[in-house]
Design an enzyme around this catalytic site. Structure first.
Site, PDB file in Angstrom:
ATOM      1  N   ARG A  67       0.838  -1.207   0.000  1.00  0.00           N
ATOM      2  CA  ARG A  67       0.000   0.000   0.000  1.00  0.00           C
ATOM      3  C   ARG A  67       0.871   1.255   0.000  1.00  0.00           C
ATOM      4  NH1 ARG A  67      -4.730   0.645  -1.591  1.00  0.00           N
ATOM      5  NH2 ARG A  67      -5.517  -1.075  -0.319  1.00  0.00           N
ATOM      6  N   ARG A  93       1.107  -6.188  -9.787  1.00  0.00           N
ATOM      7  CA  ARG A  93       1.568  -5.606  -8.508  1.00  0.00           C
ATOM      8  C   ARG A  93       1.843  -6.661  -7.437  1.00  0.00           C
ATOM      9  NH1 ARG A  93      -3.497  -2.504  -5.539  1.00  0.00           N
ATOM     10  NH2 ARG A  93      -5.058  -4.131  -5.809  1.00  0.00           N
ATOM     11  N   HIS A 162       0.266   3.780 -10.397  1.00  0.00           N
ATOM     12  CA  HIS A 162      -0.644   4.216  -9.321  1.00  0.00           C
ATOM     13  C   HIS A 162       0.138   4.973  -8.236  1.00  0.00           C
ATOM     14  CE1 HIS A 162      -3.660   3.879  -6.186  1.00  0.00           C
ATOM     15  NE2 HIS A 162      -4.395   3.012  -6.838  1.00  0.00           N
ATOM     16  N   ASP A 207     -12.392   9.876  -6.241  1.00  0.00           N
ATOM     17  CA  ASP A 207     -11.971   8.722  -7.045  1.00  0.00           C
ATOM     18  C   ASP A 207     -12.440   8.982  -8.469  1.00  0.00           C
ATOM     19  OD1 ASP A 207     -11.125   6.299  -7.945  1.00  0.00           O
ATOM     20  OD2 ASP A 207     -12.316   5.086  -6.562  1.00  0.00           O
ATOM     21  N   GLU A 265      -2.370   9.267 -10.873  1.00  0.00           N
ATOM     22  CA  GLU A 265      -1.917   8.080 -11.591  1.00  0.00           C
ATOM     23  C   GLU A 265      -1.910   8.301 -13.100  1.00  0.00           C
ATOM     24  OE1 GLU A 265      -4.469   4.874 -10.197  1.00  0.00           O
ATOM     25  OE2 GLU A 265      -4.862   6.012  -8.381  1.00  0.00           O
TER      26      GLU A 265
HETATM   27  C1  BG6 Z   1      -7.636   3.701  -7.284  1.00  0.00           C
HETATM   28  C2  BG6 Z   1      -9.036   3.348  -7.704  1.00  0.00           C
HETATM   29  O1  BG6 Z   1      -6.820   3.883  -8.368  1.00  0.00           O
HETATM   30  O2  BG6 Z   1      -7.131   2.642  -6.470  1.00  0.00           O
HETATM   31  C3  BG6 Z   1      -9.893   3.209  -6.459  1.00  0.00           C
HETATM   32  O3  BG6 Z   1      -9.550   4.353  -8.579  1.00  0.00           O
HETATM   33  C4  BG6 Z   1      -9.288   2.148  -5.545  1.00  0.00           C
HETATM   34  O4  BG6 Z   1     -11.211   2.851  -6.835  1.00  0.00           O
HETATM   35  C5  BG6 Z   1      -7.839   2.501  -5.265  1.00  0.00           C
HETATM   36  O5  BG6 Z   1     -10.034   2.090  -4.346  1.00  0.00           O
HETATM   37  C6  BG6 Z   1      -7.112   1.485  -4.392  1.00  0.00           C
HETATM   38  O6  BG6 Z   1      -7.252   0.192  -4.894  1.00  0.00           O
HETATM   39  P1  BG6 Z   1      -6.699  -1.028  -4.101  1.00  0.00           P
HETATM   40  O7  BG6 Z   1      -7.074  -2.257  -4.905  1.00  0.00           O
HETATM   41  O8  BG6 Z   1      -5.209  -0.854  -4.029  1.00  0.00           O
HETATM   42  O9  BG6 Z   1      -7.324  -1.000  -2.732  1.00  0.00           O
END
Ligand code: BG6
Length: 293
Positions: A67, A93, A162, A207, A265
């Protein structure tokens, strides 16, 4: 670049949080890149310090996405189009990339990592591909993700770099560069909204998937800096902050951490997914840098 490696001052192979990683250094800047996910987890410059954000609750384990930093969403973005049980944001990922080598180009160190289709990826994505990730570290960070169709039939994919930026307080920053762009709002489920003439400010869960090829500049008075997310060959820009309730629902995201991050992103997602004919390739690039305010 295969089998070459810039000397240890510029490239170190290390272990961090129990995972194989690279420490890249050049021009007073430093980056940490995990082979797990090919994920850049840190980029700091001598002048501006850390530009990226990683959760204190991030999980570093095979099969889990880290994360923070720059997860690579490939070969789809968000939920899979037809198979809800497939992993969100694709399998890149959580896949182990291979370190191919690194070299010094002027004042920049460039490391190359690779990921290929395998028997394990085929049930999710029945296509033959070779992907290369080039991470360049110098005064700015450049992350280029190239996908080549090495099979005999066409395929389509989506991709997002991302990028989790670290900010002083998301409620105090603004993002410019998206003025006039149309976007899909994943929070309100509205399609085709248009960003006004003012920079974007953050007052709740955000978002959005913008139709935009422009760079985004995040102005952060609290940190006295502008963080610039530039890009090439990217027709979508995703902007995300989970705010309070969604942050609480995510196990690997601290309940109080959401003010300190903002995702911007560089992406190519529906309707701007990439179509590759056999032997063709496409590279999506993001370039992250900072300026003093
Ligand atoms: C973003 C999406 O890029 O990533 C969101 O637009 C999403 O909808 C977020 O919640 C995080 O995604 P994840 O799968 O890493 O929890």
């Amino acid at each position: 670049m295969q089998n070459s490696q810039a000397d240890a001052r510029h490239t170190e192979q290390i272990e961090a949080h129990g995972l194989k990683a690279l420490r890249l250094r050049a021009s007073g800047s430093e980056a940490l890149v995990y082979l797990h996910g090919g994920q850049v987890a840190s980029f700091r410059t001598a002048e501006h310090g850390e530009l990226l954000w990683v959760s204190e609750r991030a999980v570093y384990a095979p099969g889990k996405a880290i994360r923070g930093g720059i997860p690579l969403c490939f070969p789809w973005f968000g939920a899979h189009g037809t198979e809800p049980a497939f992993p969100a944001h694709g399998f890149a990922r959580t896949s182990e990339f291979r370190f191919e080598g690194s070299e010094l180009r002027g004042n920049v160190v460039v490391a190359e990592l690779s990921l290929e289709s395998t028997r394990e990826t085929a049930p999710w994505f029945p296509h033959t591909f070779a992907a290369r990730l080039r991470v360049s570290v110098g005064p700015e960070l450049c992350v280029a993700f190239e996908v080549e169709n090495t099979g005999a039939t066409d395929f389509d994919y989506e991709v997002a770099l991302h990028t989790y930026l670290g900010v002083s307080d998301v409620r105090q920053v603004s993002a410019s560069g998206l003025e006039g762009a149309s976007y899909d709002d994943k929070v309100s489920a509205e399609h085709g909204s248009v960003q006004g003439a003012e920079p974007l400010v953050f007052i709740g869960e955000t978002d959005r998937v913008y139709d935009s090829s422009s760079r985004v500049v995040v102005t952060d008075p609290g940190r006295r800096r502008r963080t610039v997310v530039d890009k090439t060959s990217s027709r979508s820009t995703v902007v995300w902050n989970p705010w309070t309730a969604k942050a609480q629902r995510m196990a690997d995201f601290g309940d109080e951490e959401w003010p300190s991050m903002l995702c911007v992103e560089a992406a190519n997602v529906s309707p701007h997914g990439i179509h590759l004919t056999p032997q063709s390739r496409h590279t999506t690039t993001t370039i992250v840098s900072a300026e003093t305010l």
